[in-house]
Design an enzyme around this catalytic site. Structure first.
Site, PDB file in Angstrom:
ATOM      1  N   LEU A  31       0.857  -1.189   0.000  1.00 50.50           N
ATOM      2  CA  LEU A  31       0.000   0.000   0.000  1.00 50.50           C
ATOM      3  C   LEU A  31       0.886   1.229   0.000  1.00 50.50           C
ATOM      4  O   LEU A  31       1.898   1.274   0.706  1.00 50.50           O
ATOM      5  CB  LEU A  31      -0.919  -0.003   1.221  1.00 50.50           C
ATOM      6  CG  LEU A  31      -1.734   1.259   1.542  1.00 50.50           C
ATOM      7  CD1 LEU A  31      -3.045   0.873   2.234  1.00 50.50           C
ATOM      8  CD2 LEU A  31      -0.975   2.247   2.436  1.00 50.50           C
ATOM      9  N   ASN A  32       0.506   2.258  -0.808  1.00 48.50           N
ATOM     10  CA  ASN A  32       1.122   3.576  -0.627  1.00 48.50           C
ATOM     11  C   ASN A  32       0.069   4.667  -0.752  1.00 48.50           C
ATOM     12  O   ASN A  32      -0.933   4.597  -0.060  1.00 48.50           O
ATOM     13  CB  ASN A  32       2.375   3.767  -1.494  1.00 48.50           C
ATOM     14  CG  ASN A  32       2.180   3.700  -2.981  1.00 48.50           C
ATOM     15  OD1 ASN A  32       1.924   2.621  -3.517  1.00 48.50           O
ATOM     16  ND2 ASN A  32       2.341   4.810  -3.666  1.00 48.50           N
ATOM     17  N   ASP A  33       0.246   5.674  -1.573  1.00 50.72           N
ATOM     18  CA  ASP A  33      -0.502   6.932  -1.504  1.00 50.72           C
ATOM     19  C   ASP A  33      -2.012   6.774  -1.309  1.00 50.72           C
ATOM     20  O   ASP A  33      -2.658   5.983  -2.008  1.00 50.72           O
ATOM     21  CB  ASP A  33      -0.313   7.728  -2.796  1.00 50.72           C
ATOM     22  CG  ASP A  33       1.128   8.016  -3.132  1.00 50.72           C
ATOM     23  OD1 ASP A  33       2.017   7.496  -2.441  1.00 50.72           O
ATOM     24  OD2 ASP A  33       1.370   8.751  -4.101  1.00 50.72           O
ATOM     25  N   GLN A  49      -3.076   3.379  -3.530  1.00 53.65           N
ATOM     26  CA  GLN A  49      -2.175   2.613  -4.366  1.00 53.65           C
ATOM     27  C   GLN A  49      -1.964   1.239  -3.744  1.00 53.65           C
ATOM     28  O   GLN A  49      -1.642   1.120  -2.568  1.00 53.65           O
ATOM     29  CB  GLN A  49      -0.836   3.334  -4.479  1.00 53.65           C
ATOM     30  CG  GLN A  49      -0.918   4.672  -5.209  1.00 53.65           C
ATOM     31  CD  GLN A  49      -1.101   4.481  -6.701  1.00 53.65           C
ATOM     32  OE1 GLN A  49      -0.144   4.270  -7.423  1.00 53.65           O
ATOM     33  NE2 GLN A  49      -2.328   4.564  -7.175  1.00 53.65           N
ATOM     34  N   TYR A  92      -2.057   5.061 -11.328  1.00 53.79           N
ATOM     35  CA  TYR A  92      -1.309   5.850 -10.359  1.00 53.79           C
ATOM     36  C   TYR A  92      -2.240   6.787  -9.581  1.00 53.79           C
ATOM     37  O   TYR A  92      -3.447   6.748  -9.720  1.00 53.79           O
ATOM     38  CB  TYR A  92      -0.186   6.619 -11.056  1.00 53.79           C
ATOM     39  CG  TYR A  92       1.089   5.815 -11.250  1.00 53.79           C
ATOM     40  CD1 TYR A  92       1.075   4.419 -11.283  1.00 53.79           C
ATOM     41  CD2 TYR A  92       2.318   6.440 -11.409  1.00 53.79           C
ATOM     42  CE1 TYR A  92       2.230   3.685 -11.457  1.00 53.79           C
ATOM     43  CE2 TYR A  92       3.491   5.711 -11.591  1.00 53.79           C
ATOM     44  CZ  TYR A  92       3.445   4.342 -11.615  1.00 53.79           C
ATOM     45  OH  TYR A  92       4.601   3.616 -11.785  1.00 53.79           O
ATOM     46  N   SER A  93      -1.655   7.655  -8.790  1.00 56.19           N
ATOM     47  CA  SER A  93      -2.417   8.424  -7.806  1.00 56.19           C
ATOM     48  C   SER A  93      -3.359   9.445  -8.434  1.00 56.19           C
ATOM     49  O   SER A  93      -3.145   9.916  -9.554  1.00 56.19           O
ATOM     50  CB  SER A  93      -1.467   9.131  -6.837  1.00 56.19           C
ATOM     51  OG  SER A  93      -0.836   8.201  -6.001  1.00 56.19           O
ATOM     52  N   ARG A 163       1.890  14.229 -12.888  1.00 58.12           N
ATOM     53  CA  ARG A 163       1.006  13.226 -12.294  1.00 58.12           C
ATOM     54  C   ARG A 163       0.222  13.750 -11.086  1.00 58.12           C
ATOM     55  O   ARG A 163       0.378  14.877 -10.667  1.00 58.12           O
ATOM     56  CB  ARG A 163       1.809  12.001 -11.876  1.00 58.12           C
ATOM     57  CG  ARG A 163       2.989  12.244 -10.955  1.00 58.12           C
ATOM     58  CD  ARG A 163       3.689  10.913 -10.659  1.00 58.12           C
ATOM     59  NE  ARG A 163       4.918  11.068  -9.900  1.00 58.12           N
ATOM     60  CZ  ARG A 163       6.128  11.205 -10.436  1.00 58.12           C
ATOM     61  NH1 ARG A 163       6.260  11.219 -11.752  1.00 58.12           N
ATOM     62  NH2 ARG A 163       7.198  11.339  -9.671  1.00 58.12           N
ATOM     63  N   ASP A 164      -0.617  12.869 -10.550  1.00 55.72           N
ATOM     64  CA  ASP A 164      -1.343  13.044  -9.292  1.00 55.72           C
ATOM     65  C   ASP A 164      -2.399  14.144  -9.367  1.00 55.72           C
ATOM     66  O   ASP A 164      -2.350  15.128  -8.625  1.00 55.72           O
ATOM     67  CB  ASP A 164      -0.381  13.347  -8.146  1.00 55.72           C
ATOM     68  CG  ASP A 164       0.747  12.346  -8.026  1.00 55.72           C
ATOM     69  OD1 ASP A 164       0.576  11.219  -8.518  1.00 55.72           O
ATOM     70  OD2 ASP A 164       1.797  12.686  -7.444  1.00 55.72           O
ATOM     71  N   GLU A 226       5.172  16.239  -6.087  1.00 59.08           N
ATOM     72  CA  GLU A 226       4.164  15.190  -6.150  1.00 59.08           C
ATOM     73  C   GLU A 226       2.963  15.552  -5.279  1.00 59.08           C
ATOM     74  O   GLU A 226       3.028  16.405  -4.405  1.00 59.08           O
ATOM     75  CB  GLU A 226       4.754  13.857  -5.670  1.00 59.08           C
ATOM     76  CG  GLU A 226       5.799  13.269  -6.593  1.00 59.08           C
ATOM     77  CD  GLU A 226       6.073  11.809  -6.285  1.00 59.08           C
ATOM     78  OE1 GLU A 226       5.984  11.003  -7.231  1.00 59.08           O
ATOM     79  OE2 GLU A 226       6.352  11.474  -5.120  1.00 59.08           O
TER      80      GLU A 226
END
Length: 490
Positions: A31-33, A49, A92-93, A163-164, A226
């Site tokens: 797991l991340n963002d 994520q 992605y995020s 991104r993001d 980011e």
């Protein structure tokens, strides 16, 4: 005062002894963002994520969990996967908006090209970062994906790293109804001189977007920004009143996670996350204030905020740190890695920013231990410790016999430190973190099975860290101060 309880049995879940009780964690894998945080019809939705089959990270999907109270989270598995040419190497995020009774999820579709003739560096060549949209009635089942932006829509001076997307209703009466922030890496004279910036896009209908503005800091602040976010604090008086934080005037913040930032403001982690006071307009002239860390702990990155239906600004961060091989998370052997922070209410007095655990956590306090100047509690994995009216900053708390929180009277810093810094120790290789503070007047520490979050001076300074106890204990000393510790039953 010494109080003892019987030891609490270790968790019996397949996630092992360090399975979190009230922090969102993955069902499996990495797991991340935090992504797509929102509340719809009273239910909180958290996307994230997730590499469900790869505990050390890999192809990214969006996992999903829901909650009615920001404390108990119900897992919902993977809801978005890389299955189109525009997100083939990862979902992605991104963020979400609740609009027309649906959840609109915006994210970066990652595409990495391969060639036998060309050696791509994946910074200036070989990568596409697209913005995609998917919508859902229930938050779990999404319809067809829609491609919104491609690299052809971004300014030519940028690298492939854009991104993001953070999408939100515009705070301005004039101009587009919705805004989108995108983090970007701009080309320098050479790679060492790349710099981070933000793109601001506008839309009237959440599907057709045009570039409105570009935001840069007066001096370069890292090579990539980011996870951008925009917070308008102070518009809901109930928030400050319920948190005993008198409101003076609204305060707008721009939040970013800059890569490559150096100097004291960057803290001690490989990548920081922080905020800057923002004056002016996102679509016009503006000024940025000084960069402040959201969290001075070992494990905190990529925070995202959303506005709850009651008006509160809620922040959740990833309790992890990328590109940090000296930290070892032993939960890898149990098939999972990383978790979220506790949801935090972000408030301001017009000058300073405070983070406080979501008030719903109060409902889970049970057994209470009281101490006058000192207190010790053992065998409780989940606890909520409060120390009020600290005299002359004299305070020290030791958790699980090896993690200490104290105040350095010489340097005027709050210090969080692991006694043993070996990879196999309580802290998994973590060492010491410090934040400047003129004094330490109050302290609140939340403990879960494998995490500790420290809130100092009403949440003006915060530290987050994972830890891996063999047994649980809390020992606090603060002469003449009132000490209270609750067991949290989650």
């Amino acid at each position: 005062m010494l109080l003892q309880t019987s030891p609490t049995p270790t968790a019996t879940r397949t996630h092992g002894p360090w399975a979190q009780r009230f922090h969102l964690m993955p069902q499996a894998g990495w797991l991340n963002d935090p992504n797509g945080l929102c509340q719809k019809d009273g239910t909180f939705h958290a996307y994230f994520q997730n590499s469900p089959d790869q505990v050390d990270g890999g192809l990214k999907h969006w996992g999903h969990a829901t909650s009615r109270d920001l404390v108990r989270w119900e897992p919902d598995g993977v809801v978005l996967s890389p299955d189109t040419p525009y997100d083939a190497q990862g979902v992605y995020s991104g963020s979400a908006q609740v609009h027309d009774g649906r959840i609109w999820a915006f994210y970066t579709g990652n595409v990495k090209h391969a060639s036998h003739e060309v050696a791509f560096d994946y910074v200036t060549s070989g990568r596409d970062a697209n913005v995609l949209l998917a919508t859902s009635d229930d938050g779990s089942h999404f319809g067809p994906k829609q491609l919104l932006l491609t690299p052809a829509d971004y300014p030519a001076h940028l690298t492939c790293h854009v991104r993001d997307p953070k999408v939100f209703a515009s705070p301005y009466a004039q101009g587009p109804a919705y805004l989108m922030l995108l983090g970007a890496r701009a080309k320098g004279l050479d790679r060492a001189h790349d710099r981070g910036e933000l793109l601001v896009f506008g839309s009237e209908d959440l599907t057709r977007w045009r570039l409105e503005n570009q935001i840069v800091s007066p001096e370069p602040m890292g090579y990539m920004w980011e996870c951008p976010d925009f917070l308008g604090l102070g518009t809901t008086s109930a928030t400050s009143a319920e948190n005993r934080c008198p409101q003076k005037e609204p305060l707008n913040l721009l939040s970013v996670s800059p890569q490559g930032l150096e100097g004291p403001e960057a803290g001690s982690n490989v990548y920081p996350s922080g905020y800057m006071a923002f004056a002016g307009s996102l679509v016009g002239a503006h000024e940025l204030g000084r960069f402040h860390l959201w969290d001075g702990g070992f494990d905190f990155y990529a925070p995202q905020t959303f506005t709850a239906q009651d008006g509160r600004c809620i922040l959740i961060g990833w309790m992890g740190m990328p590109d940090c091989p000296q930290h070892r998370n032993p939960t890898v052997s149990c098939g999972w890695q990383h978790c979220f922070t506790v949801p935090r209410e972000v408030v301001t007095d017009g000058a300073q920013v405070f983070q406080r655990p979501a008030r719903e956590l109060y409902d889970y306090r049970s057994s209470l231990w009281l101490g006058d100047g000192s207190l010790q509690v053992s065998g409780v994995p989940c606890f909520d410790l409060e120390i009020a009216r600290i005299v002359d900053s004299q305070c020290s708390v030791t958790v699980a016999g090896g993690l200490t929180v104290s105040y350095d009277q010489t340097s005027h810093e709050i210090v969080v430190s692991f006694e043993d810094r070996l990879a196999e120790s309580l802290g998994g290789g973590r060492g010491e973190r410090r934040l400047a503070a003129p004094a330490l007047t109050s302290l609140r520490i939340l403990g879960d099975a494998s995490s500790v979050e420290v809130f100092c001076n009403g949440g003006a300074q915060v530290f987050s860290s994972r830890y891996y106890p063999r047994s649980y204990s809390v020992q606090a000393s603060a002469p003449k101060a009132a000490i209270r510790c609750w067991q949290l039953d989650v």
